[in-house]
Design a protein around this motif. Structure first.
Motif, mmCIF file in Angstrom:
data_model
loop_
_atom_site.group_PDB
_atom_site.id
_atom_site.type_symbol
_atom_site.label_atom_id
_atom_site.label_comp_id
_atom_site.label_asym_id
_atom_site.label_seq_id
_atom_site.Cartn_x
_atom_site.Cartn_y
_atom_site.Cartn_z
ATOM 1 N N ASP A 1 17.808 -34.601 106.296
ATOM 2 C CA ASP A 1 16.920 -35.734 106.630
ATOM 3 C C ASP A 1 17.088 -36.813 106.216
ATOM 4 O O ASP A 1 16.816 -38.031 106.992
ATOM 5 N N GLU A 2 17.209 -36.900 104.910
ATOM 6 C CA GLU A 2 17.431 -38.425 104.188
ATOM 7 C C GLU A 2 18.733 -39.239 104.941
ATOM 8 O O GLU A 2 18.624 -40.140 105.060
ATOM 9 N N ILE A 3 19.811 -38.458 104.990
ATOM 10 C CA ILE A 3 21.004 -39.195 105.775
ATOM 11 C C ILE A 3 20.429 -39.397 107.225
ATOM 12 O O ILE A 3 20.789 -40.595 107.768
ATOM 13 N N TYR A 4 19.824 -38.514 107.978
ATOM 14 C CA TYR A 4 19.379 -39.098 109.371
ATOM 15 C C TYR A 4 18.582 -40.330 109.213
ATOM 16 O O TYR A 4 18.523 -40.877 110.491
ATOM 17 N N ASP A 5 17.740 -40.104 108.349
ATOM 18 C CA ASP A 5 16.641 -41.277 108.347
ATOM 19 C C ASP A 5 17.646 -42.606 107.992
ATOM 20 O O ASP A 5 17.091 -43.801 108.751
ATOM 21 N N ALA A 6 18.438 -42.703 106.997
ATOM 22 C CA ALA A 6 19.288 -43.836 106.964
ATOM 23 C C ALA A 6 19.991 -44.292 108.336
ATOM 24 O O ALA A 6 20.220 -45.151 108.570
ATOM 25 N N PHE A 7 20.494 -43.240 109.198
ATOM 26 C CA PHE A 7 21.313 -43.401 110.368
ATOM 27 C C PHE A 7 20.144 -44.135 111.196
ATOM 28 O O PHE A 7 20.628 -45.083 112.012
ATOM 29 N N GLY A 8 18.817 -43.405 111.261
ATOM 30 C CA GLY A 8 17.917 -43.992 112.094
ATOM 31 C C GLY A 8 17.682 -45.483 111.996
ATOM 32 O O GLY A 8 17.485 -46.619 112.605
ATOM 33 N N GLU A 9 17.416 -45.898 110.546
ATOM 34 C CA GLU A 9 17.329 -47.320 110.257
ATOM 35 C C GLU A 9 18.172 -48.071 110.526
ATOM 36 O O GLU A 9 17.984 -49.467 111.094
ATOM 37 N N ALA A 10 19.471 -47.845 110.194
ATOM 38 C CA ALA A 10 20.461 -48.826 110.672
ATOM 39 C C ALA A 10 20.886 -48.814 112.161
ATOM 40 O O ALA A 10 21.043 -49.919 112.602
#
Length: 366
Positions: A305-314
């Protein structure tokens, strides 16, 4: 099913399209139009190349020879990424590929393949056909002398092949990854170095270490690329291409010169292949994922989820930059965002909700 038996069953060996193009011989005596089609994919490649060949053959078949197609896979007439210019210039009549390859010409092209955190196949089909997508596609394509139609989809793609585990967003920093489109821009925001390569060049670059990771499509397509020989970590789900729309782009002067009947026949052939490619992909992905894991030792990993949130923000930053390019880009991407909300909210309480509850009860892993 291996690649050879699949191609034999599909009836599309190297001469498949040529044979199909000779159908309806009596009609050849009538006035005919030649339709040279160039592709961004290798010949006889399951999941992408074969559907392209199948569509080329189908157009000749359905028009009873009024349109005779001549199909060239990537590199047979022009390079994969030269297909756009070949058709826009009138040197060929059509290309089959993924329109996000052309985002360097205009960022709006990316919307008609896939954008990060964008539309699934069901949502994309609804947007293009009934929520303004085709009209916007026509507007953009018209500026380049083209007419484009949907002719296939590969659905939600895998996150990619990596030669190391990706446990945090920091693990992406410095990574050389083959990933085109706006997904590549997202990876760049997170410190990776995106590389754009045609399909036929990915394997050699992954094996040599020129790239550390690659995305392609999904298990059915990826199996035949043998990426497992160079990278064992296979991540899901891909944020970059949730419903990758494939396209035929035709020279608009050629399109306008066709009869209304033949235009409608081409539209029908594309619609047939659009649904067929997605069905074929869904029918094969599960079996080929099992083969990758059980026969080749591939290790399946889920992005945290942490990586996916970073994907989302970018992805939000990338989308805003694309929207700011010009008024047409803004109009296109605002339409996609509206479709994501309006169509996506219905999907959330229909297809998605049903699948989650069904799978929970049946014990199908997610």
């Amino acid at each position: 099913m291996d690649r050879r038996s699949f191609i034999k069953k599909a009836g599309l060996g190297a001469g498949g399209v040529v044979a199909a193009s000779t159908l309806a011989a009596p009609a050849i005596a009538q006035s005919t139009k030649e339709m040279v089609i160039v592709s961004t994919w290798p010949r006889d490649f399951p999941g992408l190349g074969i559907p392209a060949q199948r569509l080329a053959a189908r157009i000749t078949e359905l028009t009873e020879g009024r349109i005779t197609t001549q199909y060239f896979a990537a590199g047979e007439r022009v390079g994969a990424f030269d297909s756009f210019d070949e058709v826009a210039s009138g040197n060929a009549q059509a290309y089959i590929g993924a329109d996000y390859y052309w985002k360097g010409k205009h960022p709006g092209w990316a919307a008609f393949t896939a954008i990060p955190f964008g539309l699934t196949y069901t949502e994309m089909d609804a947007w293009i056909r009934y929520a303004g997508g085709q009209e916007l596609w026509d507007e953009l394509a018209g500026e380049f002398g083209l007419k484009n139609l949907a002719m296939g989809n590969t659905g939600v793609q895998m996150g990619g092949w990596f030669n190391k585990e990706i446990n945090t967003a920091d693990d992406l920093k410095g990574l050389k990854m083959r990933i085109p489109g706006l997904g590549g821009d997202v990876m760049a925001k997170l410190g990776a170095s995106p590389v754009s390569l045609p399909g036929g060049q990915i394997y050699e670059n992954l094996v040599s270490g020129a790239v550390d990771a690659t995305e392609w499509v999904g298990p059915y397509n990826d199996y035949f690329m043998k990426f497992y020989e160079a990278a064992k970590y296979y991540y899901w789900p891909g944020m970059h291409e949730p419903g990758s729309q494939l396209a035929i782009g035709m020279n608009k002067a050629f399109w306008d010169g066709l009869s209304k009947t033949d235009q409608e026949i081409i539209k029908a052939a594309c619609a047939e292949e659009n649904g067929g490619t997605m069905a074929e992909t869904n029918a094969n992905n599960g079996a080929y994922l099992d083969k990758l894991i059980n026969e080749h030792g591939v290790q399946l990993r889920e992005f945290s989820d942490e990586i996916y949130d970073a994907f989302g923000e970018a992805s939000q930053e990338v989308l805003q930059e694309a929207m700011d390019h010009d008024p047409l880009s803004k109009k296109i991407f605002e339409s996609v965002v509206a479709a994501r909300k309006d169509i996506g909210s219905w999907m959330a309480i229909s297809d998605v909700a049903y699948s989650q509850k069904r799978n929970r009860f049946l014990g199908i892993p997610s």
